[in-house]
Design an enzyme around this catalytic site. Structure first.
Site, short mmCIF file in Angstrom:
data_model
loop_
_atom_site.label_atom_id
_atom_site.label_comp_id
_atom_site.label_asym_id
_atom_site.label_seq_id
_atom_site.Cartn_x
_atom_site.Cartn_y
_atom_site.Cartn_z
CG HIS A 38 -0.29 -0.29 2.51
ND1 HIS A 38 0.59 0.59 3.10
CD2 HIS A 38 -0.36 -1.36 3.36
CE1 HIS A 38 1.02 0.12 4.25
NE2 HIS A 38 0.48 -1.07 4.43
CG HIS A 41 4.29 -1.65 1.99
ND1 HIS A 41 2.97 -2.04 1.98
CD2 HIS A 41 4.88 -2.35 2.98
CE1 HIS A 41 2.77 -2.94 2.92
NE2 HIS A 41 3.91 -3.15 3.55
CD GLU A 153 8.43 6.59 13.52
OE1 GLU A 153 7.36 7.22 13.68
OE2 GLU A 153 9.54 7.08 13.76
CB SER A 191 -1.16 -5.84 4.41
OG SER A 191 -0.03 -5.20 3.83
#
Length: 283
Positions: A38, A41, A153, A191
């Site tokens: 997504h 990333h 994070e 995810s």
């Protein structure tokens, strides 16, 4: 049109591809993922591109970090979409081993974790998790030998565990954390958000709102006990089953009772419907 990244699925193919990338003394950045990519990333890829010359993204759904009762079999696998995102982002290499490559027959070694892995947060509910994470990330670091590795994070305890592991084992990798990427309503991108029903998705941003409200109260001088209890009540009133809602030292993950004791991180894990969500913010 962007060039499709090299895809390596075996160790010899990976080593050959890395030799090509390291020409002219390029620096290598690694973004470890389990796929189902997504925008969070992609933001890690962008950060890696700013900090290093060449970027490798690993896609491997790691079975050793899932308990038998967890969602390994149903974890979203979206290979074509992932490759399209990484092509658009200009990634240089995708490392996509299968379980037999990562854990060949007779595999008998694992990394045992302490320190931030035993902070009584995720480890309380998923005692298997950080051993699986440390072992696979340790393997990824030795396989790719990156100069830098990039983690979000959102998985804050994981970030601290991996950072400590790389330092303790002298792996020569600089681990860098990146700010959590959020949807417009504040929900942390994950995810696993695809598991949320429409009703649960509408409720999910309460986690972020509760953390922000708690941080606001702590900054205003409320006691930790009062502020944390108020945040927890807000979360459970929305329909979540709360695993934990904690104020911890941002570096050591030790419990905090005063803003004077150092930088504070609020961390939460809660279930709504069939989905378990985690999140955190700094105070």
């Amino acid at each position: 049109m962007p060039r499709t990244p090299i895809v390596a699925r075996t160790l010899p193919a990976l080593r050959k591809a890395l030799e090509g990338l390291r020409a002219r003394k390029a620096t290598i950045g690694l973004v470890p993922t389990m796929g189902a990519l997504h925008d969070g990333h992609v933001s890690l890829v962008r950060l890696a591109q700013r900090r290093t010359s060449k970027v490798v993204v690993s896609i491997f759904v790691n079975p050793t970090q899932f308990a038998p009762t967890e969602d390994f079999g149903s974890y979203p696998r979206t290979w074509k979409s992932d490759v399209a995102k990484l092509t658009e982002a200009g990634v240089d290499l995708i490392w996509n081993p299968d379980a037999k490559v990562m854990y060949p027959e007779g595999f008998a070694t694992k990394i045992t974790t302490g320190g931030p892995a035993t902070a009584d947060l995720e480890d309380r509910f998923r005692p298997h998790f950080f051993g699986g994470v440390a072992t696979v990330v340790g393997k990824l670091f030795t396989q790719v030998r990156p100069d830098m590795a990039f983690f979000g994070e959102k998985d804050y305890q994981q970030l601290k565990v991996v950072t400590r592991m790389a330092r303790d084992l002298d792996l020569g990798v600089k681990v860098t954390g990146a700010t959590t990427v959020r949807e417009r309503d504040g929900l942390a991108m994950s995810s696993r958000n695809v598991y949320l029903s429409p009703e649960d998705r509408a409720t999910a941003p309460v986690l972020y709102r509760a953390m922000k409200e708690t941080a606001k109260r702590l900054k205003a001088g409320d006691s930790f006990e009062t502020a944390m209890a108020g945040g927890a009540a807000m979360i459970t009133a929305a329909g979540f089953a709360l695993d934990y809602f904690e104020a911890r030292h941002a570096e050591s993950l030790a419990p905090m009772t005063s803003m004077k004791d150092g930088p504070v991180r609020l961390l939460v894990a809660a279930r709504i419907g069939k989905t378990r969500l985690i999140d955190n913010i700094g105070v």
